[in-house]
Motif scaffolding. Structure first.
Motif, PDB file in Angstrom:
ATOM      1  N   GLY A  34       0.852  -1.151   0.012  1.00  0.00           N
ATOM      2  CA  GLY A  34      -0.107   0.091  -0.003  1.00  0.00           C
ATOM      3  C   GLY A  34       0.841   1.296  -0.138  1.00  0.00           C
ATOM      4  N   GLU A  35       0.234   2.329  -0.058  1.00  0.00           N
ATOM      5  CA  GLU A  35       0.811   3.761  -0.106  1.00  0.00           C
ATOM      6  C   GLU A  35       0.573   4.480   1.347  1.00  0.00           C
ATOM      7  N   TYR A  36       1.574   5.018   1.871  1.00  0.00           N
ATOM      8  CA  TYR A  36       1.361   5.706   3.160  1.00  0.00           C
ATOM      9  C   TYR A  36       2.049   6.955   3.091  1.00  0.00           C
ATOM     10  N   GLU A  37       1.728   8.290   4.036  1.00  0.00           N
ATOM     11  CA  GLU A  37       2.446   9.170   4.381  1.00  0.00           C
ATOM     12  C   GLU A  37       2.698   9.352   5.547  1.00  0.00           C
ATOM     13  N   PHE A  38       3.973   9.616   6.126  1.00  0.00           N
ATOM     14  CA  PHE A  38       4.302   9.784   7.423  1.00  0.00           C
ATOM     15  C   PHE A  38       4.932  11.258   7.440  1.00  0.00           C
ATOM     16  N   ARG A  92      10.605  -4.614  -1.087  1.00  0.00           N
ATOM     17  CA  ARG A  92      10.815  -3.404  -1.812  1.00  0.00           C
ATOM     18  C   ARG A  92       9.936  -2.414  -1.450  1.00  0.00           C
ATOM     19  N   LEU A  93      10.478  -1.189  -1.310  1.00  0.00           N
ATOM     20  CA  LEU A  93       9.636   0.207  -0.766  1.00  0.00           C
ATOM     21  C   LEU A  93      10.117   1.342  -1.733  1.00  0.00           C
ATOM     22  N   ASP A  94       9.203   1.714  -2.207  1.00  0.00           N
ATOM     23  CA  ASP A  94       9.476   2.901  -3.345  1.00  0.00           C
ATOM     24  C   ASP A  94       9.070   4.387  -2.053  1.00  0.00           C
ATOM     25  N   VAL A  95       9.878   5.261  -2.368  1.00  0.00           N
ATOM     26  CA  VAL A  95       9.806   6.384  -1.524  1.00  0.00           C
ATOM     27  C   VAL A  95       9.884   7.638  -2.216  1.00  0.00           C
ATOM     28  N   SER A 131       6.451  10.042   1.671  1.00  0.00           N
ATOM     29  CA  SER A 131       5.363   9.061   1.119  1.00  0.00           C
ATOM     30  C   SER A 131       6.355   7.845   0.801  1.00  0.00           C
ATOM     31  N   VAL A 132       5.607   6.679   1.258  1.00  0.00           N
ATOM     32  CA  VAL A 132       6.213   5.238   0.926  1.00  0.00           C
ATOM     33  C   VAL A 132       5.246   4.594   0.161  1.00  0.00           C
ATOM     34  N   ARG A 133       5.649   3.573  -0.793  1.00  0.00           N
ATOM     35  CA  ARG A 133       4.908   2.683  -1.464  1.00  0.00           C
ATOM     36  C   ARG A 133       5.189   1.212  -1.232  1.00  0.00           C
ATOM     37  N   ALA A 134       4.819   0.447  -0.185  1.00  0.00           N
ATOM     38  CA  ALA A 134       5.153  -1.010  -0.034  1.00  0.00           C
ATOM     39  C   ALA A 134       4.749  -1.793  -1.377  1.00  0.00           C
ATOM     40  N   ILE A 135       5.764  -2.267  -1.771  1.00  0.00           N
ATOM     41  CA  ILE A 135       5.527  -3.364  -2.909  1.00  0.00           C
ATOM     42  C   ILE A 135       5.493  -4.829  -2.459  1.00  0.00           C
ATOM     43  N   GLY A 136       4.319  -5.290  -1.867  1.00  0.00           N
ATOM     44  CA  GLY A 136       4.245  -6.243  -1.263  1.00  0.00           C
ATOM     45  C   GLY A 136       4.451  -6.172   0.287  1.00  0.00           C
TER      46      GLY A 136
END
Length: 93
Positions: free
Chosen positions: A32-36, A50-53, A79-84
């Motif tokens: 999923g995609e999250y903002e911190f 894998r984490l897209d940042v 923001s991060v987007r966890a791929i799996g």
């Protein structure tokens, strides 16, 4: 002792602890995609998956794999987007 944290309806979970370098958390994220937001400088290492940042001021996503780390300055958002499912370690400075 340890403090557990849960965010985004349980999709992000972490355990806080103390290291020789200062406070830290280890955690996991569901896909999923999250903002911190940050209140201190954060040094985040991907330990599995894998984490897209998307760092502050950037419009581009950068892929981080196990062994990669990135730094986010204090008092900002990223923001991060966890791929799996992924695991991470975060040091707070």
């Amino acid at each position: 002792m340890f403090k557990t944290n849960e965010y985004f309806d349980g999709k992000v979970k972490s355990i806080a602890f103390e290291t020789a370098e200062g406070p830290a958390t280890v955690g996991v994220m569901a896909a999923g995609e999250y903002e911190f937001g940050t209140s201190t400088k954060e040094i985040m290492s991907v330990t599995s998956g894998r984490l897209d940042v998307k760092l502050p001021g950037s419009v581009d996503w950068v892929a981080c794999h196990a062994g990669d780390e990135f730094v986010v300055e204090k008092d900002t958002f990223f923001s991060v987007r966890a791929i799996g499912q992924i695991a991470y370690l975060c040091l707070y400075k």
